[in-house]
Write a protein that holds these residues in place. Structure first.
Motif, PDB file in Angstrom:
ATOM      1  N   GLY A 168      -1.488  -6.555   2.122  1.00  0.00           N
ATOM      2  CA  GLY A 168      -0.824  -5.359   1.636  1.00  0.00           C
ATOM      3  C   GLY A 168       0.126  -4.744   2.643  1.00  0.00           C
ATOM      4  N   TYR A 169       0.253  -5.377   3.813  1.00  0.00           N
ATOM      5  CA  TYR A 169       1.140  -4.868   4.861  1.00  0.00           C
ATOM      6  C   TYR A 169       2.082  -5.974   5.325  1.00  0.00           C
ATOM      7  CZ  TYR A 169      -2.056  -0.897   5.143  1.00  0.00           C
ATOM      8  OH  TYR A 169      -2.814   0.201   4.837  1.00  0.00           O
ATOM      9  N   VAL A 170       3.235  -5.562   5.846  1.00  0.00           N
ATOM     10  CA  VAL A 170       4.232  -6.510   6.364  1.00  0.00           C
ATOM     11  C   VAL A 170       4.721  -6.006   7.709  1.00  0.00           C
ATOM     12  CG1 VAL A 170       4.988  -7.316   4.094  1.00  0.00           C
ATOM     13  CG2 VAL A 170       6.083  -5.314   5.122  1.00  0.00           C
ATOM     14  N   LEU A 171       5.222  -6.943   8.540  1.00  0.00           N
ATOM     15  CA  LEU A 171       5.752  -6.570   9.852  1.00  0.00           C
ATOM     16  C   LEU A 171       6.963  -5.655   9.708  1.00  0.00           C
ATOM     17  CD1 LEU A 171       5.580  -9.824  12.013  1.00  0.00           C
ATOM     18  CD2 LEU A 171       4.400  -7.655  12.454  1.00  0.00           C
ATOM     19  N   PHE A 178       4.552  -3.864  14.714  1.00  0.00           N
ATOM     20  CA  PHE A 178       3.477  -3.221  13.973  1.00  0.00           C
ATOM     21  C   PHE A 178       3.695  -3.475  12.490  1.00  0.00           C
ATOM     22  CE2 PHE A 178       6.809  -0.057  14.103  1.00  0.00           C
ATOM     23  CZ  PHE A 178       6.764   0.554  12.868  1.00  0.00           C
ATOM     24  N   CYS A 179       2.705  -3.150  11.671  1.00  0.00           N
ATOM     25  CA  CYS A 179       2.750  -3.457  10.244  1.00  0.00           C
ATOM     26  C   CYS A 179       2.935  -2.190   9.420  1.00  0.00           C
ATOM     27  CB  CYS A 179       1.468  -4.176   9.809  1.00  0.00           C
ATOM     28  SG  CYS A 179       1.161  -5.716  10.714  1.00  0.00           S
ATOM     29  N   ARG A 180       3.764  -2.293   8.407  1.00  0.00           N
ATOM     30  CA  ARG A 180       4.008  -1.203   7.456  1.00  0.00           C
ATOM     31  C   ARG A 180       3.363  -1.544   6.111  1.00  0.00           C
ATOM     32  NH1 ARG A 180       8.446   2.299   7.958  1.00  0.00           N
ATOM     33  NH2 ARG A 180       9.622   2.126   9.919  1.00  0.00           N
ATOM     34  N   PRO A 181       2.985  -0.524   5.343  1.00  0.00           N
ATOM     35  CA  PRO A 181       2.481  -0.813   3.990  1.00  0.00           C
ATOM     36  C   PRO A 181       3.594  -1.376   3.111  1.00  0.00           C
ATOM     37  CG  PRO A 181       2.720   1.559   4.318  1.00  0.00           C
ATOM     38  CD  PRO A 181       2.924   0.917   5.660  1.00  0.00           C
ATOM     39  N   GLU A 182       3.208  -2.213   2.155  1.00  0.00           N
ATOM     40  CA  GLU A 182       4.180  -2.864   1.281  1.00  0.00           C
ATOM     41  C   GLU A 182       4.017  -2.353  -0.146  1.00  0.00           C
ATOM     42  OE1 GLU A 182       5.769  -7.393   0.395  1.00  0.00           O
ATOM     43  OE2 GLU A 182       3.648  -7.070   0.873  1.00  0.00           O
ATOM     44  N   PRO A 184       5.381  -3.271  -3.859  1.00  0.00           N
ATOM     45  CA  PRO A 184       6.145  -4.274  -4.624  1.00  0.00           C
ATOM     46  C   PRO A 184       7.316  -3.666  -5.374  1.00  0.00           C
ATOM     47  CG  PRO A 184       3.780  -4.552  -4.930  1.00  0.00           C
ATOM     48  CD  PRO A 184       3.963  -3.267  -4.214  1.00  0.00           C
ATOM     49  N   THR A 185       7.105  -2.475  -5.931  1.00  0.00           N
ATOM     50  CA  THR A 185       8.192  -1.785  -6.641  1.00  0.00           C
ATOM     51  C   THR A 185       8.836  -0.785  -5.695  1.00  0.00           C
ATOM     52  OG1 THR A 185       6.947  -1.982  -8.705  1.00  0.00           O
ATOM     53  CG2 THR A 185       8.765  -0.399  -8.656  1.00  0.00           C
ATOM     54  N   ALA A 186      10.152  -0.784  -5.672  1.00  0.00           N
ATOM     55  CA  ALA A 186      10.865   0.110  -4.757  1.00  0.00           C
ATOM     56  C   ALA A 186      10.526   1.568  -5.048  1.00  0.00           C
ATOM     57  CB  ALA A 186      12.370  -0.114  -4.884  1.00  0.00           C
ATOM     58  N   CYS A 187      10.382   2.356  -3.979  1.00  0.00           N
ATOM     59  CA  CYS A 187      10.079   3.776  -4.136  1.00  0.00           C
ATOM     60  C   CYS A 187      11.326   4.525  -4.598  1.00  0.00           C
ATOM     61  CB  CYS A 187       9.574   4.367  -2.818  1.00  0.00           C
ATOM     62  SG  CYS A 187       7.989   3.682  -2.269  1.00  0.00           S
ATOM     63  N   GLY A 188      11.108   5.716  -5.170  1.00  0.00           N
ATOM     64  CA  GLY A 188      12.203   6.505  -5.707  1.00  0.00           C
ATOM     65  C   GLY A 188      12.981   7.232  -4.629  1.00  0.00           C
ATOM     66  N   THR A 189      13.912   8.070  -5.069  1.00  0.00           N
ATOM     67  CA  THR A 189      14.752   8.841  -4.154  1.00  0.00           C
ATOM     68  C   THR A 189      13.896   9.798  -3.341  1.00  0.00           C
ATOM     69  OG1 THR A 189      16.536   8.736  -5.782  1.00  0.00           O
ATOM     70  CG2 THR A 189      16.769  10.343  -4.007  1.00  0.00           C
ATOM     71  N   HIS A 190      14.141   9.848  -2.025  1.00  0.00           N
ATOM     72  CA  HIS A 190      13.413  10.704  -1.083  1.00  0.00           C
ATOM     73  C   HIS A 190      11.926  10.362  -1.061  1.00  0.00           C
ATOM     74  CE1 HIS A 190      17.132  12.838  -0.915  1.00  0.00           C
ATOM     75  NE2 HIS A 190      16.984  13.435  -2.086  1.00  0.00           N
ATOM     76  N   PRO A 196      -0.378   0.517   0.621  1.00  0.00           N
ATOM     77  CA  PRO A 196      -0.039  -0.626  -0.228  1.00  0.00           C
ATOM     78  C   PRO A 196       0.076  -0.235  -1.694  1.00  0.00           C
ATOM     79  CG  PRO A 196      -1.676  -1.274   1.390  1.00  0.00           C
ATOM     80  CD  PRO A 196      -1.493   0.201   1.527  1.00  0.00           C
ATOM     81  N   GLY A 197       1.281  -0.381  -2.257  1.00  0.00           N
ATOM     82  CA  GLY A 197       1.533  -0.075  -3.654  1.00  0.00           C
ATOM     83  C   GLY A 197       1.556   1.404  -3.980  1.00  0.00           C
ATOM     84  N   GLN A 198       1.687   2.291  -2.974  1.00  0.00           N
ATOM     85  CA  GLN A 198       1.652   3.746  -3.203  1.00  0.00           C
ATOM     86  C   GLN A 198       2.832   4.422  -2.513  1.00  0.00           C
ATOM     87  OE1 GLN A 198      -2.021   5.623  -2.077  1.00  0.00           O
ATOM     88  NE2 GLN A 198      -1.190   7.691  -2.260  1.00  0.00           N
TER      89      GLN A 198
END
Length: 408
Positions: A168-171, A178-182, A184-190, A196-198
């Motif tokens: 659920g994380y990517v470099l 370090f790893c960031r949460p991933e 799958p669907t792009a987050c909205g404006t701002h 992961p997935g939130q």
């Protein structure tokens, strides 16, 4: 004869050469001395340690005016300010972007707005600019965190120093440390991916039901709209004064903690009231901090005067000695005996409402004194007015009430 002339010519030539050498040496020495002992110095070359410390302390210091009442410590001694009017007091504070260093008297850069731990594992080089120590890296929240081989945020360090992320994380694409949460669907404006997935709103934004994540401006913009975190854009015909971020009408009053509706009308924010002396909005407290026994420093926050203490939301008198079961504290270190509130300073009250003094002392006009001190108490010129007030109080409390008389 020709030989003598040749010798004379040679001697003359040698003398002239020596004179030139001496003149050149003298000129060179004078120039060196002027360069060495001249009055042109590098700035700060001969500064004393105290001068250097004073110059450092003055860096990043700004002047600010606050209501003089905030500096009042005694109930009956109002403070006369040294600011633009007597109702304001001018102080020196750290300029915006700087904070006082708890270990020195200097103002140092502040990184608290860009780093959640105020650049704990790094140097705050400038306001909002945190430089991490070696083997640390700034994560997505702005904190300096360990890197491999010590640790890897949301991942595991391998012997070769690489970081492998958890499910659920990517470099991080920029540093790969370090790893960031991933998501799958792009987050909205701002918005940003916080787990992961939130997705959630960026710092400085809040979610609304109709418009999604919108910027926050605190305090509000007045006659304007919030276009970015703490950034207001004024409606036509309204302005922002220097060092302020609220849109208001052009006016001739201070109107701090509010905004001008017109040239002479100030709209105070909730929790504040308009004060004519300062032409600004001062905080409000319940019961005026116990009927004027303290100063309201912020909405609902009192600072009590000397001799008073905070009980609940009000400032009440404080008596170091107990007033007893049948008394109450009327003023700092002054007890009153119920039901008539007879003064009993430095004593205690009995069941009959009388003041009982410690052994060896007598009650004299509401005060417990040693007998040998009564004469001095009477002869003190500076206390005549105070004694007169005490006698009036005693008469009204003990005698006047019985005959419906009041001594004024």
């Amino acid at each position: 004869m020709r030989c003598n002339w040749s010798v004379s010519t040679a001697l003359l030539t040698l003398t002239l050469a020596l004179a030139e050498v001496t003149a050149a040496t003298s000129t060179s020495r004078s120039a060196a001395e002027a360069e060495l002992y001249g009055d042109i110095h590098v700035q700060g070359e001969f500064e004393s340690l105290s001068q250097i410390r004073q110059r450092q302390q003055q860096q990043h210091l700004c002047q600010r005016e606050l209501p003089a009442i905030f500096f009042q410590t005694l109930k009956n001694s109002p403070v006369r300010g040294n600011g633009s009017t007597i109702y304001y007091h001018r102080i020196e504070v750290c300029c915006d972007g700087y904070r006082p260093d708890p270990y020195s008297e200097h103002c140092v850069p502040d990184c608290s707005h860009s780093s959640p731990d105020n650049c704990h594992n790094g140097f705050c080089r400038a306001p909002g600019y945190c430089e991490c120590f070696a083997e640390f890296v700034r994560n997505d929240q702005g904190a300096c965190i360990h890197t491999c081989p010590i640790a890897c945020q949301h991942g595991r360090c391998y012997l070769n120093g690489t970081c492998v992320c958890k499910l659920g994380y990517v470099l991080d694409a920029e540093t790969r440390l370090f790893c960031r949460p991933e998501c799958p669907t792009a987050c909205g404006t701002h918005e940003e991916c916080v787990a992961p997935g939130q997705c959630d709103c960026l710092t400085g934004y809040r979610r609304t039901a109709q418009l999604g994540c919108q910027p926050i401006c605190a305090p509000d913009c007045g006659y304007g709209k919030c276009v970015a975190p703490n950034q207001c854009e004024c409606f036509p015909g309204f302005i922002k004064r220097p060092q302020r971020n609220v849109c208001e009408a052009e006016c001739y009053i201070n109107c701090e903690n509010g905004f001008c509706e017109s040239r002479y009308k100030c709209h105070c924010r909730e929790g504040y009231r308009y004060d004519v002396n300062t032409t600004s909005c001062l905080p409000e407290c319940q019961d005026n901090c116990g009927r004027g026994n303290g100063v309201c420093m912020a909405p609902g926050v009192c600072r009590c005067f000397e001799g008073y203490e905070l009980r609940g939301s009000s400032c009440v008198p404080k008596c170091e000695r107990s007033c007893g079961e049948y008394g109450k504290c009327l003023a700092p270190n002054v007890c009153g005996c119920v039901p008539d509130n007879q003064l009993c300073q430095l004593g205690s009250c009995d069941a009959n409402g009388h003041c009982q003094c410690p052994t060896g002392q007598v009650n004299f006009v509401g005060r417990c004194l040693q007998p040998q001190h009564i004469e001095h108490h009477l002869s003190s010129l500076e206390r005549r007015r105070e004694r007169s007030e005490e006698l009036k109080y005693e008469f009204n409390a003990l005698i006047g009430r019985l005959f419906n008389l009041i001594w004024e």
